[in-house]
Design an enzyme around this catalytic site. Structure first.
Site, PDB file in Angstrom:
ATOM      1  NE  ARG A 100      -4.157   1.768   0.895  1.00  0.00           N
ATOM      2  CZ  ARG A 100      -4.996   2.310   0.022  1.00  0.00           C
ATOM      3  NH1 ARG A 100      -4.823   2.135  -1.263  1.00  0.00           N
ATOM      4  NH2 ARG A 100      -6.032   3.015   0.442  1.00  0.00           N
ATOM      5  CB  THR A 374      -9.673  -1.195  -7.273  1.00  0.00           C
ATOM      6  OG1 THR A 374     -10.064  -0.089  -6.466  1.00  0.00           O
ATOM      7  CG2 THR A 374      -8.511  -1.884  -6.603  1.00  0.00           C
ATOM      8  CG  ASN A 394      -8.326   6.235  -4.242  1.00  0.00           C
ATOM      9  OD1 ASN A 394      -9.010   5.293  -3.825  1.00  0.00           O
ATOM     10  ND2 ASN A 394      -8.472   7.454  -3.773  1.00  0.00           N
ATOM     11  CG  ASP A 416      -8.419   5.432  -0.125  1.00  0.00           C
ATOM     12  OD1 ASP A 416      -9.458   6.023  -0.473  1.00  0.00           O
ATOM     13  OD2 ASP A 416      -8.055   4.362  -0.642  1.00  0.00           O
ATOM     14  CB  SER A 445      -6.998  -0.268   1.505  1.00  0.00           C
ATOM     15  OG  SER A 445      -7.458  -0.878   0.319  1.00  0.00           O
ATOM     16  CB  SER A 446     -12.432  -0.837   0.544  1.00  0.00           C
ATOM     17  OG  SER A 446     -12.957   0.205   1.326  1.00  0.00           O
ATOM     18  N   GLY A 466     -13.705  -1.728  -6.895  1.00  0.00           N
ATOM     19  CA  GLY A 466     -14.976  -1.100  -6.557  1.00  0.00           C
ATOM     20  C   GLY A 466     -15.000  -0.241  -5.318  1.00  0.00           C
ATOM     21  N   GLY A 467     -13.838   0.283  -4.848  1.00  0.00           N
ATOM     22  CA  GLY A 467     -13.857   1.155  -3.681  1.00  0.00           C
ATOM     23  C   GLY A 467     -14.488   0.468  -2.478  1.00  0.00           C
TER      24      GLY A 467
END
Length: 562
Positions: A100, A374, A394, A416, A445-446, A466-467
């Site tokens: 990340r 993403t 992002n 984020d 993060s998701s 997809g966030g």
């Protein structure tokens, strides 16, 4: 081998044979004792499969696919962003790599707050100040210790794609045309992604600067990106605006190897990403809360099934805002948050009679519209090694800034962070102090790359872009297979829904059952329709060794076989 060829595009046949102009989108395969790669672009999947054919394993293939996506899928594939890898080796070893992005040394808690105390989300989402220190290339080299082939071979398919060029698809042409104005606004000089005439399917995209950047990595290793010419070009790009990344920031970036988050679900071992991915924690919470209601006795996308799942999503996302962030900077409360005692307490307010008001699980704050992009890769090799990788810039094309002379887009991952506690980011996710900005910190993060094991062997490899919809889509994909007994194709392509606590809305795809929507509305649920949610890549391996690999029908996603 059963191979279903959904679409075949034979483009620009008059062009040189060396250019990549034949694009075959394969949505589904069923094979045995062969490696498979599923990604967002057919040429990237083919790059991974090519590496498998050369003797590489799942980790070679997933790395080659990521490099290739940086070329053929620039809206999300990247060397200027970051991601997470979850791996399970055929000897049972489990590992994760966290590459990340991190906040630059000059970053500060209130860097996006104006003189009136208002959060300036334009600065956190667009341009050079939005950029976090890229982690992807460091992540690829951290993966190398699990690979069989040298990086020089793994990266070559991407170099070929960048240098020789490839024909773009309809969807890619549309995206480039839609972003034209933003590309021009955020770049000081002309870039190859802006043409005098609109892009159209079949146009050739050649990226000479990116090819040279990839060659430097091939020749010099990670130093070919984080030091020397490429690093100089990146920092020079920062100085063209208000960017704050320095040569020292780049040189000091480190990948974090973390212990995988593991939990049991219906007799299966779920292996997923720990913090700073909120996705793994959310997934554990949602699956466990849903299990309190014996979800398997209901039909998929029926009113009661959606109620159970959406209310689990609501409660999990409320916890995301309060508790989750970079575990190197906060107290990691994962064990507490996924414990049965805590979740049973969370679930006491659930009722089939009506929606639980979000005010009961957190303070209501008005949310902006969402934007999400993403990319995910699922790989299983013939020897039983599995890799699940989600990476991102992002937003679409990240910060919209292309590093001049180096040919790659930079992320806008600083958005984020909680740029101001209580202010939602571009995906509508609210954050608090746990995810506030600090130098060298990783933003929450998701992304939820996940591998499920049955009897110690890979059973499912799954993930999606997809966030904030990523963890809920992975959650639904798992439930569709495990609880509702759908096959991989039906699971991936079934209509999806999403709830994230705030806004107080269930978002459903346009083809979601109208009868369920009507019944949910009668129980005080607010429903909002959208074109699509995520693009799931799934591999399912049954007890007889049959592999069923499916690429999502919502995009140009494609499967390739070694």
């Amino acid at each position: 081998m059963k191979k279903i060829l959904i679409a075949s595009m034979l483009l620009a046949a008059q062009l040189s044979w060396a250019q990549f102009t034949d694009i075959n989108i394969i949505k589904e395969v069923q094979v045995k004792k062969k490696g498979v790669v599923v990604s967002a672009h057919p040429l990237a999947s083919e790059a991974g499969a090519k590496i498998l054919k050369m003797g590489g394993n799942a980790y070679d293939a997933v790395t080659a696919t990521q490099y290739a996506l940086a070329v053929v899928y620039p809206q999300a594939g990247n060397i200027g962003g970051g991601g997470f890898l979850v791996g399970v080796k055929n000897n049972g070893e489990k590992f994760t790599l966290d590459y990340r992005e991190t906040a630059p040394k000059k970053a500060s808690r209130d860097m996006y707050i104006d003189k009136k105390g208002k959060a300036d989300t334009d600065l956190s989402q667009n341009g050079r100040l939005a950029v976090g220190i890229p982690g992807s290339v460091a992540g690829f080299f951290a993966t190398l210790k699990y690979c069989k082939l040298p990086m020089e071979k793994i990266i070559q398919p991407a170099i070929d794609l960048a240098e020789k060029g490839f024909a773009i698809t309809d969807k890619e042409a549309e995206m480039l045309n839609n972003q034209r104005e933003k590309f021009q606004r955020h770049n000081k000089s002309s870039i190859i992604f802006v043409k005098d005439t609109p892009w159209k399917a079949g146009d050739l995209l050649v990226q000479k600067d990116l090819a040279e950047t990839l060659k430097l990595i091939q020749k010099l290793g990670a130093k070919g990106f984080y030091e020397g010419k490429t690093a100089d070009l990146l920092v020079a790009e920062m100085k063209r605006g208000n960017g704050i990344i320095t040569l020292e920031d780049l040189k000091n970036y480190k990948v974090a190897e973390r212990k995988a988050l593991e939990f049991e679900y219906k007799g299966n071992d779920v292996v997923t990403m720990p913090l700073p991915s909120s996705g793994g924690v959310l997934l554990a919470q949602m699956l466990r809360m849903a299990s309190f209601e014996n979800l398997e006795k209901y039909q998929q996308n029926s009113t009661k099934a959606v109620q159970i799942m959406a209310e689990a999503e609501r409660r999990a996302f409320a916890d995301r805002a309060e508790y989750m962030g970079d575990p190197d900077f906060i107290q990691d409360k994962t064990s507490y948050l996924i414990s049965d005692d805590y979740l049973k307490g969370r679930w006491k307010s659930f009722s089939f009679d009506k929606a639980t008001p979000s005010a009961e699980v957190g303070k209501i704050i008005e949310q902006p519209k969402e934007s999400m992009q993403t990319t995910h890769i699922s790989v299983l090799d013939k020897d039983g090694n599995a890799a699940s990788v989600t990476t991102t810039l992002n937003g679409y094309y990240g910060s919209k800034v292309l590093v001049s002379g180096a040919g790659f887009f930079l992320n806008n991952e600083m958005d984020d962070f909680s740029i101001k506690p209580g202010v939602p980011n571009m995906f509508g996710a609210v954050g608090g102090e746990a995810n506030s900005i600090q130098p060298n910190k990783r933003m929450l993060s998701s992304m939820t790359p996940t591998i499920i094991l049955k009897n110690g062997k890979p059973y499912m490899v799954v993930g999606t872009p997809g966030g904030t919809t990523i963890p809920t889509s992975v959650y639904q994909s798992i439930v569709n297979v495990v609880d509702f007994k759908l096959n991989a194709n039906m699971s991936v392509n079934a209509p999806k829904f999403h709830h994230q606590w705030l806004p107080e809305t269930i978002t459903v795809e346009n083809n979601f059952p109208e009868s369920t929507i009507s019944e949910l509305k009668s129980k005080n649920y607010v429903i909002e329709k959208t074109k699509y949610i995520g693009k799931t890549e799934m591999i399912v391996l049954d007890e007889n060794g049959n592999i069923h690999a499916v690429a999502d029908g919502r995009g140009d996603d494609s499967v390739a076989v070694e």
